[in-house]
Design a protein around this motif. Structure first.
Motif, PDB file in Angstrom:
ATOM      1  N   GLN A 208       0.815  -1.074   0.226  1.00 16.99           N
ATOM      2  CA  GLN A 208      -0.025   0.218   0.067  1.00 16.99           C
ATOM      3  C   GLN A 208       0.938   1.289  -0.027  1.00 16.99           C
ATOM      4  O   GLN A 208       1.928   1.241   0.969  1.00 16.99           O
ATOM      5  N   SER A 209       0.816   2.077  -0.902  1.00 17.44           N
ATOM      6  CA  SER A 209       1.395   3.113  -1.432  1.00 17.44           C
ATOM      7  C   SER A 209       0.920   4.135  -1.403  1.00 17.44           C
ATOM      8  O   SER A 209       1.731   5.033  -1.456  1.00 17.44           O
ATOM      9  N   GLY A 210      -0.541   3.855  -2.029  1.00 16.76           N
ATOM     10  CA  GLY A 210      -1.299   5.470  -1.942  1.00 16.76           C
ATOM     11  C   GLY A 210      -1.124   5.682  -3.746  1.00 16.76           C
ATOM     12  O   GLY A 210      -2.384   6.280  -4.174  1.00 16.76           O
ATOM     13  N   ARG A 211      -0.434   4.787  -4.661  1.00 21.40           N
ATOM     14  CA  ARG A 211      -0.171   4.416  -5.429  1.00 21.40           C
ATOM     15  C   ARG A 211      -1.622   3.755  -7.037  1.00 21.40           C
ATOM     16  O   ARG A 211      -2.062   3.926  -8.205  1.00 21.40           O
ATOM     17  N   GLU A 233      -1.787  -9.665   5.370  1.00 19.27           N
ATOM     18  CA  GLU A 233      -0.717  -7.733   5.970  1.00 19.27           C
ATOM     19  C   GLU A 233      -0.657  -7.060   5.227  1.00 19.27           C
ATOM     20  O   GLU A 233      -0.099  -7.306   4.386  1.00 19.27           O
ATOM     21  N   VAL A 234      -0.679  -5.965   5.877  1.00 19.57           N
ATOM     22  CA  VAL A 234      -0.459  -4.796   5.263  1.00 19.57           C
ATOM     23  C   VAL A 234       0.981  -4.253   5.105  1.00 19.57           C
ATOM     24  O   VAL A 234       1.735  -4.460   6.603  1.00 19.57           O
ATOM     25  N   VAL A 235       1.091  -3.755   3.776  1.00 17.76           N
ATOM     26  CA  VAL A 235       2.809  -3.471   3.793  1.00 17.76           C
ATOM     27  C   VAL A 235       3.245  -2.445   3.164  1.00 17.76           C
ATOM     28  O   VAL A 235       3.203  -2.166   2.457  1.00 17.76           O
ATOM     29  N   PRO A 236       3.030  -0.777   3.942  1.00 22.02           N
ATOM     30  CA  PRO A 236       2.959   0.327   3.543  1.00 22.02           C
ATOM     31  C   PRO A 236       4.233  -0.055   2.996  1.00 22.02           C
ATOM     32  O   PRO A 236       5.679   0.015   3.232  1.00 22.02           O
ATOM     33  N   LEU A 237       4.029   1.104   1.731  1.00 18.39           N
ATOM     34  CA  LEU A 237       5.358   0.784   0.934  1.00 18.39           C
ATOM     35  C   LEU A 237       5.980   2.935   0.699  1.00 18.39           C
ATOM     36  O   LEU A 237       4.323   3.759   0.849  1.00 18.39           O
ATOM     37  N   LYS A 238       6.904   2.993   0.252  1.00 21.53           N
ATOM     38  CA  LYS A 238       7.066   4.812  -0.137  1.00 21.53           C
ATOM     39  C   LYS A 238       5.925   5.391  -0.953  1.00 21.53           C
ATOM     40  O   LYS A 238       5.608   4.494  -2.209  1.00 21.53           O
ATOM     41  N   PRO A 239       5.773   6.154  -1.077  1.00 20.09           N
ATOM     42  CA  PRO A 239       5.087   7.300  -1.989  1.00 20.09           C
ATOM     43  C   PRO A 239       5.824   6.847  -3.566  1.00 20.09           C
ATOM     44  O   PRO A 239       4.743   6.631  -4.557  1.00 20.09           O
ATOM     45  N   ILE A 241       6.960   4.434  -5.246  1.00 22.51           N
ATOM     46  CA  ILE A 241       6.219   2.625  -5.072  1.00 22.51           C
ATOM     47  C   ILE A 241       5.458   2.659  -5.852  1.00 22.51           C
ATOM     48  O   ILE A 241       4.118   2.753  -5.111  1.00 22.51           O
ATOM     49  N   LEU A 242       5.218   1.863  -6.881  1.00 21.54           N
ATOM     50  CA  LEU A 242       3.907   1.469  -7.355  1.00 21.54           C
ATOM     51  C   LEU A 242       2.797   0.262  -6.120  1.00 21.54           C
ATOM     52  O   LEU A 242       2.275   0.736  -6.123  1.00 21.54           O
ATOM     53  N   HIS A 243       3.165  -0.517  -6.699  1.00 17.24           N
ATOM     54  CA  HIS A 243       3.398  -2.051  -6.497  1.00 17.24           C
ATOM     55  C   HIS A 243       4.652  -2.606  -5.358  1.00 17.24           C
ATOM     56  O   HIS A 243       5.601  -2.701  -5.384  1.00 17.24           O
ATOM     57  N   LEU A 244       4.067  -3.727  -4.482  1.00 18.58           N
ATOM     58  CA  LEU A 244       4.887  -4.323  -3.338  1.00 18.58           C
ATOM     59  C   LEU A 244       5.663  -4.746  -4.868  1.00 18.58           C
ATOM     60  O   LEU A 244       6.694  -5.124  -3.829  1.00 18.58           O
ATOM     61  N   ASP A 245       5.225  -5.127  -5.843  1.00 21.35           N
ATOM     62  CA  ASP A 245       6.560  -6.554  -6.328  1.00 21.35           C
ATOM     63  C   ASP A 245       7.500  -5.117  -6.718  1.00 21.35           C
ATOM     64  O   ASP A 245       8.363  -6.083  -7.599  1.00 21.35           O
ATOM     65  N   CYS A 246       6.857  -4.035  -6.832  1.00 22.80           N
ATOM     66  CA  CYS A 246       8.661  -2.970  -7.483  1.00 22.80           C
ATOM     67  C   CYS A 246       9.284  -3.084  -6.223  1.00 22.80           C
ATOM     68  O   CYS A 246       9.986  -1.995  -6.418  1.00 22.80           O
ATOM     69  N   ALA A 247       9.114  -3.930  -5.141  1.00 18.79           N
ATOM     70  CA  ALA A 247       9.860  -3.358  -4.009  1.00 18.79           C
ATOM     71  C   ALA A 247      10.871  -4.489  -3.583  1.00 18.79           C
ATOM     72  O   ALA A 247      11.755  -4.366  -2.339  1.00 18.79           O
ATOM     73  N   MET A 248       9.885  -5.818  -4.154  1.00 20.42           N
ATOM     74  CA  MET A 248      10.463  -7.227  -2.914  1.00 20.42           C
ATOM     75  C   MET A 248       9.615  -7.977  -3.605  1.00 20.42           C
ATOM     76  O   MET A 248       8.949  -8.324  -4.523  1.00 20.42           O
TER      77      MET A 248
END
Length: 346
Positions: A208-211, A233-239, A241-248
């Motif tokens: 969840q990044s807001g995007r 489980e919600v994983v907060p992301l920096k804004p 980052i589009l999606h979780l799979d763009c960070a991990m």
């Protein structure tokens, strides 16, 4: 330009097929591979400030191409680049099939569907986000960007002939509220996009990044899956980052590729003791975490990420390389381009 081919690229199954996704890295048996259709919204559908905000997550060279393509069908505006894009997907399919993976394709969009997009445009390019599979649950999501709202329609033939006859469940999120991007403020939607959903057995992570995905989208998934024994489980992301799979990205049990600075509260506790291959901000912006494990021992990435691939290979994993530069230029790579229907440990 000729009318899009609307024929199904899959036939009805003789008997119900196995549909089940155990994890991000369990052996892949059946996968849906995206088509390559894109018409970005007209420039005046965004305020200048909103357009800057939406594309600033991309590297500078990619932002220039996106601006040039606003309001244009990619195949018409850049036919040579379109041919290269389709070639990337064909080369990717060849690698998947080399490893005995069944590959299904969505159909192409009809002219009616393209016309319905109007000034907002249309997309049929990243099959991960419009729908996704968790265990035996096939879930139709809800996408934030207006030009992607009808993207799921191209996969409905697969849902009708492959998913519904199978022993899986099929659910769809409510349609999102209609409002301009500059006032939606990351919600409420509800929005839930498959790029934000990572599966690790009964534990499901939602970025969840807001995007993209919102709190309401994650709550819908929680209410759907918790009765079946899942934890969401919600994983907060920096804004940026589009999606979780763009960070991990999970490569195999105990091994992550991760841009840790993009995960606001750090790697989730249940994954904290996993070995981590660090990804830089520049590599993450270019989709360095968006490789695709096709088993715990085989991983697919782009030669642009040879450094990451080499680190993966040092852990005893075979790495396949496919040039995916055009796909990455639209903000998605190997995971974004695929929708697993059957991933399960033998």
């Amino acid at each position: 330009m000729p009318e899009a081919d609307t024929r199904s690229t899959v036939s009805a199954p003789i008997s119900p097929r196995r549909i089940y996704v155990e994890s991000e890295f369990a052996s892949l048996h059946t996968v849906v591979l995206a088509q390559s259709e894109m018409r970005l919204p007209d420039a005046d559908t965004f305020s200048p400030a909103q357009l800057d905000e939406e594309i600033d997550i991309m590297p500078a060279d990619k932002r220039l191409v996106i601006r040039e393509l606003l309001g244009k069908d990619h195949a018409i505006a850049m036919p040579a680049r379109q041919a290269q894009w389709e070639c990337e997907r064909a080369n990717f399919q060849a690698v998947l099939e080399k490893h005995d993976i069944e590959v299904l394709r969505p159909r192409l969009l009809t002219q009616y569907e393209k016309d319905a997009g109007g000034a907002n445009g249309y997309a049929n390019a990243f099959v991960r986000d419009p729908w996704f599979t968790v265990g035996g649950h096939v879930i139709e999501g809800s996408l934030r960007f207006p030009h992607r709202r009808r993207e799921v329609l191209a996969s409905r033939n697969i849902m009708k002939t492959q998913v519904i006859p199978a022993g899986s469940t099929y659910n769809a999120l409510p349609q999102p509220e209609i409002m301009p991007l500059e006032i939606d403020d990351g919600g409420p939607g509800p929005f839930l996009e498959g790029g934000d959903v990572l599966v690790h057995g009964q534990h499901i992570f939602v970025g969840q990044s807001g995007r993209a995905s919102t709190a309401q989208g994650a709550e819908y998934l929680r209410k759907l899956l918790e009765p079946a024994g899942y934890t969401v489980e919600v994983v907060p992301l920096k804004p940026n980052i589009l999606h979780l799979d763009c960070a991990m990205g999970m490569v195999r049990e105990g091994l992550l590729v991760v841009y840790e600075e993009g995960v606001l509260n750090g790697v989730p506790e249940s994954l904290a003791d996993w070995e981590k291959i660090p990804v830089s901000q520049l590599e993450a912006a270019n989709l360095g975490t968006n490789g695709l494990p096709i088993s715990p021992t085989v991983y697919i990435t782009d030669p642009f990420f040879e450094r990451i691939g080499s680190e993966v290979a040092k852990r005893g994993i075979h790495v396949e390389y496919v040039d995916f530069a055009i796909s990455r230029g639209f903000g998605g790579a190997f995971r974004c381009s695929t929708q697993p229907l059957w991933r399960e440990t033998p």
